[in-house]
Write an enzyme that holds these catalytic residues in place. Structure first.
Site, PDB file in Angstrom:
ATOM      1  N   ARG A 170       0.850  -1.214   0.000  1.00 22.81           N
ATOM      2  CA  ARG A 170       0.000   0.000   0.000  1.00 22.81           C
ATOM      3  C   ARG A 170       0.877   1.253   0.000  1.00 22.81           C
ATOM      4  O   ARG A 170       1.467   1.624   1.026  1.00 22.81           O
ATOM      5  CB  ARG A 170      -0.919   0.002   1.215  1.00 22.81           C
ATOM      6  N   ARG A 189       2.131  -6.655  -9.554  1.00 22.39           N
ATOM      7  CA  ARG A 189       2.456  -6.049  -8.248  1.00 22.39           C
ATOM      8  C   ARG A 189       2.586  -7.078  -7.122  1.00 22.39           C
ATOM      9  O   ARG A 189       2.966  -6.738  -6.005  1.00 22.39           O
ATOM     10  CB  ARG A 189       1.435  -4.972  -7.891  1.00 22.39           C
ATOM     11  N   HIS A 225       0.627   3.312 -10.526  1.00 16.65           N
ATOM     12  CA  HIS A 225      -0.353   3.746  -9.520  1.00 16.65           C
ATOM     13  C   HIS A 225       0.294   4.590  -8.415  1.00 16.65           C
ATOM     14  O   HIS A 225       0.319   4.198  -7.242  1.00 16.65           O
ATOM     15  CB  HIS A 225      -0.987   2.478  -8.936  1.00 16.65           C
ATOM     16  N   ASP A 240     -12.548   8.826  -7.253  1.00 13.70           N
ATOM     17  CA  ASP A 240     -11.971   7.739  -8.049  1.00 13.70           C
ATOM     18  C   ASP A 240     -12.324   8.071  -9.493  1.00 13.70           C
ATOM     19  O   ASP A 240     -13.414   7.763  -9.963  1.00 13.70           O
ATOM     20  CB  ASP A 240     -12.570   6.398  -7.620  1.00 13.70           C
ATOM     21  N   GLU A 285      -2.159   8.795 -11.303  1.00 19.06           N
ATOM     22  CA  GLU A 285      -1.638   7.593 -11.963  1.00 19.06           C
ATOM     23  C   GLU A 285      -1.641   7.712 -13.490  1.00 19.06           C
ATOM     24  O   GLU A 285      -2.704   7.880 -14.082  1.00 19.06           O
ATOM     25  CB  GLU A 285      -2.509   6.394 -11.564  1.00 19.06           C
TER      26      GLU A 285
HETATM   27  O1  TA6 Z   1      -6.590   3.635  -8.914  1.00 12.79           O
HETATM   28  C1  TA6 Z   1      -7.783   3.713  -8.179  1.00 12.79           C
HETATM   29  C2  TA6 Z   1      -8.237   2.306  -7.804  1.00 12.79           C
HETATM   30  O2  TA6 Z   1      -8.556   1.557  -8.957  1.00 12.79           O
HETATM   31  C3  TA6 Z   1      -9.414   2.425  -6.845  1.00 12.79           C
HETATM   32  O3  TA6 Z   1     -10.608   1.974  -7.451  1.00 12.79           O
HETATM   33  C4  TA6 Z   1      -8.984   1.572  -5.652  1.00 12.79           C
HETATM   34  O4  TA6 Z   1      -9.399   0.239  -5.830  1.00 12.79           O
HETATM   35  C5  TA6 Z   1      -7.462   1.737  -5.720  1.00 12.79           C
HETATM   36  O5  TA6 Z   1      -7.187   1.608  -7.109  1.00 12.79           O
HETATM   37  C6  TA6 Z   1      -6.661   0.825  -4.852  1.00 12.79           C
HETATM   38  O6  TA6 Z   1      -6.788  -0.509  -5.263  1.00 12.79           O
HETATM   39  P1  TA6 Z   1      -6.081  -1.643  -4.324  1.00 12.79           P
HETATM   40  O7  TA6 Z   1      -6.395  -2.937  -4.999  1.00 12.79           O
HETATM   41  O8  TA6 Z   1      -4.624  -1.344  -4.302  1.00 12.79           O
HETATM   42  O9  TA6 Z   1      -6.696  -1.473  -2.958  1.00 12.79           O
END
Ligand code: TA6
Length: 288
Positions: free
Chosen positions: A68, A96, A165, A207, A264
């Site tokens: 994260r 990832r 991301h 989002d 991103e």
């Molecule tokens: O980039 C935004 C997103 O697609 C959100 O919808 C949220 O799911 C975020 O990514 C984080 O995703 P993760 O799977 O890392 O919790």
């Protein structure tokens, strides 16, 4: 960190407490850490400045779940697996959560260049029936540059979506305004297509997929300005989970949303990018 292995004058490799191999780079321009699990840039800090990237103080760094924060690599899909891939597949693909190979590190006048790669194995083939060579080139200098290259080493065309991301560190949501996103965006929280009016401010969960971003997205955070320069992407995604989303994530503190904003460089069109056998496609993000 356990035993440390110097690789160049400015780069060393060591396993963290959970045994994950982590690269640490410290050169004249900046310092950074890159996890080989996920090919994941964890931090990037120019000397005399705060870290440009946000990493959760509850990030799981043992290889059991995506990390994260930093710059997760969403590939070969973005978000839930698309219909062409099938159901019951991990969100944001498998890059990832895979262990990448360190192909090379070299120091240069403008920074330290790291080459990482990932190729198909039984686990990836079970999720996505394609042979591939995925390469990540990271330059740690007065800028942080990532280029992600998808090469089709198979015999049939492959189609992918992706996102670099990036979790930017911010001082506080109320200090932030974002420009360069362009007008049209898909609001994933409502499913509606909207038009951005003026600079984006951060006041609630967001989002959004901005469909016509400029090459440079500028994030003004009080006195500090960060620019996210994207190349060969088709969109820029902006995300903050806000308080409710943060509280629902075990790997984010309840107030963690107040110091992060995701901006991103992404490839999010439903059609994705199709790469013919022996061809390749790259896209990039530069944080400066
Ligand atoms: O980039 C935004 C997103 O697609 C959100 O919808 C949220 O799911 C975020 O990514 C984080 O995703 P993760 O799977 O890392 O919790």
């Amino acid at each position: 960190m356990q035993s440390t292995r110097p690789l160049t004058a400015h780069c060393q490799l060591a396993n963290n407490a959970a045994g994950l191999p982590i690269l640490t780079i410290h050169n004249d321009q900046a310092k950074a850490q890159i996890s080989l699990f996920g090919g994941h840039v964890l931090s990037y800090q120019r000397h005399g400045e705060p870290d440009s990237l946000w990493l959760s103080d509850k990030a799981v760094l043992d290889g059991n779940k995506p990390i994260r924060g930093g710059i997760p690599l969403c590939w070969p899909w973005f978000g839930p697996a698309p219909a062409r891939v099938g159901d019951d597949k991990p969100a944001h693909g498998f890059a990832r959560t895979s262990l990448w190979t360190l192909d090379g590190v070299s120091d240069h006048q403008d920074g330290t260049l790291v080459h990482l790669s990932l190729v198909e194995d039984e686990a990836t083939l079970a999720l996505w029936p394609h042979a591939f060579a995925l390469e990540l080139d990271v330059l740690v200098g007065k800028e942080l540059s990532l280029v992600l290259t998808t090469r089709n080493t198979g015999k049939t065309p492959l189609t992918y979506n992706a996102a670099l991301h990036t979790y930017l560190q911010i001082s506080a949501p109320e200090a932030v305004s974002v420009t360069g996103l362009g007008a049209p965006y898909l609001d994933k929280l409502t499913g509606r297509n909207e038009l951005q009016q003026g600079a984006l401010t951060v006041t609630a969960a967001m989002d959004r997929i901005y469909r016509q971003p400029e090459a440079i997205v500028a994030v003004q955070d009080g006195e500090r300005a960060t620019r996210v320069v994207s190349g060969n992407n088709d969109s820029v995604v902006v995300w903050t989970p806000w308080a409710q989303g943060a509280a629902a994530m075990a790997d984010m503190s309840d107030d963690g949303y107040r110091t992060m904003l995701c901006v991103e460089a992404a490839i999010t069109t439903d059609a994705g990018i199709t790469v013919a056998p022996d061809e390749e496609h790259s896209f990039s993000t530069v944080i400066l």
